[in-house]
Design a protein around this motif. Sequence first.
Motif, PDB file in Angstrom:
ATOM      1  N   ALA A  86      -9.453  33.165 -24.153  1.00 37.23           N
ATOM      2  CA  ALA A  86     -10.452  33.816 -25.004  1.00 37.23           C
ATOM      3  C   ALA A  86     -10.898  35.123 -24.373  1.00 37.23           C
ATOM      4  CB  ALA A  86     -11.650  32.893 -25.218  1.00 37.23           C
ATOM      5  N   SER A  87     -11.057  35.095 -23.084  1.00 32.88           N
ATOM      6  CA  SER A  87     -11.509  36.290 -22.377  1.00 32.88           C
ATOM      7  C   SER A  87     -10.463  37.394 -22.451  1.00 32.88           C
ATOM      8  CB  SER A  87     -11.796  35.913 -20.925  1.00 32.88           C
ATOM      9  OG  SER A  87     -12.430  36.968 -20.279  1.00 32.88           O
ATOM     10  N   ASN A  88      -9.201  37.036 -22.299  1.00 32.60           N
ATOM     11  CA  ASN A  88      -8.141  38.052 -22.381  1.00 32.60           C
ATOM     12  C   ASN A  88      -8.070  38.667 -23.757  1.00 32.60           C
ATOM     13  OD1 ASN A  88      -7.339  37.797 -19.768  1.00 32.60           O
ATOM     14  ND2 ASN A  88      -5.873  36.154 -20.198  1.00 32.60           N
ATOM     15  N   LYS A  89      -8.194  37.808 -24.759  1.00 30.40           N
ATOM     16  CA  LYS A  89      -8.153  38.320 -26.129  1.00 30.40           C
ATOM     17  C   LYS A  89      -9.317  39.276 -26.354  1.00 30.40           C
ATOM     18  CE  LYS A  89      -6.829  35.363 -29.595  1.00 30.40           C
ATOM     19  NZ  LYS A  89      -6.826  34.083 -30.344  1.00 30.40           N
ATOM     20  N   ILE A 103     -11.697  44.622 -27.195  1.00 30.19           N
ATOM     21  CA  ILE A 103     -12.685  45.647 -26.826  1.00 30.19           C
ATOM     22  C   ILE A 103     -12.004  46.962 -26.498  1.00 30.19           C
ATOM     23  CG2 ILE A 103     -14.302  46.311 -24.999  1.00 30.19           C
ATOM     24  CD1 ILE A 103     -15.354  43.520 -24.981  1.00 30.19           C
ATOM     25  N   GLN A 104     -10.882  46.876 -25.840  1.00 24.96           N
ATOM     26  CA  GLN A 104     -10.209  48.123 -25.448  1.00 24.96           C
ATOM     27  C   GLN A 104      -9.760  48.943 -26.633  1.00 24.96           C
ATOM     28  OE1 GLN A 104      -7.280  46.601 -22.801  1.00 24.96           O
ATOM     29  NE2 GLN A 104      -8.551  46.941 -20.989  1.00 24.96           N
ATOM     30  N   ILE A 116     -16.120  44.305 -20.477  1.00 26.98           N
ATOM     31  CA  ILE A 116     -16.594  45.460 -21.240  1.00 26.98           C
ATOM     32  C   ILE A 116     -16.577  46.751 -20.445  1.00 26.98           C
ATOM     33  CG2 ILE A 116     -18.047  44.093 -22.786  1.00 26.98           C
ATOM     34  CD1 ILE A 116     -20.432  45.273 -21.247  1.00 26.98           C
ATOM     35  N   TYR A 117     -16.190  46.692 -19.183  1.00 26.05           N
ATOM     36  CA  TYR A 117     -16.121  47.939 -18.400  1.00 26.05           C
ATOM     37  C   TYR A 117     -15.313  49.043 -19.097  1.00 26.05           C
ATOM     38  CZ  TYR A 117     -18.067  45.446 -14.338  1.00 26.05           C
ATOM     39  OH  TYR A 117     -18.867  44.734 -13.482  1.00 26.05           O
TER      40      TYR A 117
END
Lengths: 215, 573
Positions: free
Chosen positions: B249-252, B257-258, B280-281
């Motif tokens: 989920a985090s990778n997706k 976001i990118q 979010i960086y």
Amino acid sequence: MSSENGKRLPETDAAGLNYEATELTLGLPGKSRVTSDGGARVGSKRGFSETVDLSLGEKKDSNKLGQTQTQSQIDAREAAKSPGSKAQVVGWPPVRGYAKRGKKSCKYVKVAVDGAPYLRKVDLDMYNTYQQLLTSLEDMFSCFTIRNFLNEKKMEQVNGIEYVPTYEDKDGDWMLVGDVPWQMFAESCKRIRLMKNTETAELAPRTPPKWSRRS
Amino acid sequence: MMNYFPDEVLEHVFDFITCHKDRNSVSLVCKSWHRIERYSRRRVFIGNCYSISPERLIARFPGVKSLTLKGKPHFADFNLVPYDWGGFVYPWIKVLAETGIGLEELRLKRMVVSDESLELISKTFVNFQSLVLVSCDGFSADGLAAIAANCRFLRELDLQENEVDDHRGHWLSCFPESCTSLVSLNFACLKGEVNLGALERLVSRSPNLKSLRLNRSVPLDTLQKLLMRAPQLVDLGIGSYVHDPSSEASNKLKHAIQRCKSIMSLSGFLEVAPRCMSAIYPICGNLTTLNLSYAPGIHGNKLTKLIQHCRKLQRLWILDCIGDKGLGVVASTCKELQELRVFPSDPFGAGNDAVTEEGLVLVSAGCPKLNSLLYFCQQMTNAALITVAKNCPNFIRFRLCILDPVRPDPVTNQPLDEGFGAIVQSCKRLKRLSLSGLLTDQVFLYIGMYAEQLEMLSIAFAADSDKGMLYVLNGCKKLRKLEIRDCPFGNAALLEDVGKYETMRSLWMSSCEVTLGGCKTVAEMMPSLNVEIINESDQTEFNLDDGQKVDKMYLYRTLVGHRKDAPESVWIL
């Protein structure tokens, strides 16, 4: 130039001004302040007892949509948490929406109803007023009638049994729902129990909780 | 020469003048300009809904399309005003509806908005496009459902800090399939759940969506799907941000976001697992606005690391758990910073030294463009304020709140008169000022002398005598709003120059020394003012003698006399 005591205040300073009034106390400066020119004081800052809203239950009640201004009413909620802290002044600090900012998680509490085979859970953060909570509980346990001091006369008793909403607070005491401002209740409530009226018949208050006095 | 131009030419010229203050000035030039201006006016701003009536609004500006209304006094935000005081929008909507006004935009602040009002808006104004509600209450999900269902060309639904009863009802699924016009959707303040499928479909069919602020109930996987469908977003408010950084989920999410290369404003994080901030960086470098004031879960190193990525920040709202050191990081990173707000994460805590004068000094040194400040802190010193005044002469808004309202300079034990004096002397463009800490009449002398552009002043627990208030009333020529609580100002100050109040929008005085007799005198001398006494004690009789001190007084100029909708607790003299 700092005083030798760091952040402690001296009783007076070199100029001879009376700083007693600014001494850190549990309250705000009282009426004994003298102006720097020694002249007659026209007015004074309000004394502690006048400023602090000690009658915490005297809060604005729900309007017909069950809305109240809930956040930011200064109450002794934090005072109860941290011993020795000063009691709070109404409307200070002037911050809106504190209740939303300070929350780290939602507040689910168990709800038990005498006679029901299982418990439910409600999220107290979902509500702003007692009325909203009770309405929601009624929906959940729709076959029962919760004793509602607000609309006592209008209540229809479906099966003749009334329930009194009670809750267990942080100290482990069982309290009647409704005596304290909503926010204070939400903070200290650990679980809710709707007690059958027969158990509480002798304990039913002659004075309804303060929040229900105004409709 | 301009008088010989046909009206259409003048109207075309006036089209370029959008600020309402300028348009007001234009209308005063001559009769024909007044006439042309009023027919061409599309946007009207009414700072106090009780200063004028909807009928007179329409009589003067029959072509109005956008209306901004403000209701309750500012101190209502801090529970100093009874919930039923007033500020009802329904009478306005009713009149606008009856007279066939083609309303397109409504912006309300501190007003009571009923579901009925929202329904009437949605069914009457065919071209309604924009609803912005700030700090309002009185409505539920039903009202929102009506707006969603009936406003066919809705572009903006922006709900900021409202008290909404939305724990029952699904409004989001009421947007019809034909609604594709949304540009801005903000429901962050709602506490209830929304239909996630409906939300995804709505975002999918809104190609113009630029601003999306979600509430706490929207989980991470929905966020990821929404971002995939709306990579054009400029403003994002994240609801729930809880995930395991090593998960799929985090990778997706990172990937989604990118793709959002246009996001310039970020807020929310109402539920947050701070380990996951690194996702979010990639977008932090573009951010000009960051609001973390609802995210107590982000603090310490995670917070400072995040801020270090935000070099273009112009507006930052945070909690005081950032600490003085964290503010140092802000100072060295955010060189473009213009507005800083530091909110208390624990307002009633005892001695939680979150931020002090040191943090503020650091920011003032590192961010010379700073012009707007709201700063809740444990303590402040005169030396710090003097330094800040030197570093940042551009303040337009300076609001300082020391959590102990009468705390002196802890180093010198002096009142903070000199510090605030330095601020008003240095910041020649200061329009708004809020004071706190131990203060004598002296600070007001400085304010009266130097704060020439001051429009709004908030005072609490300050001053020694009537002189304080008099310095301000005499000196601040542009003063519009004055709000005072717990100060020793009495009738002598109140009555010195009652004509002044007609040049201002409003005056609030609570827990001061003014008496009923003094207030009555103002009301008698100035029929163009409404003088309201708010009495919330159980005493329902107003048979107080004139010498009785008044708990709360609110007076404001008006063209339409006493309002008819005041509750029992409010007495209009």
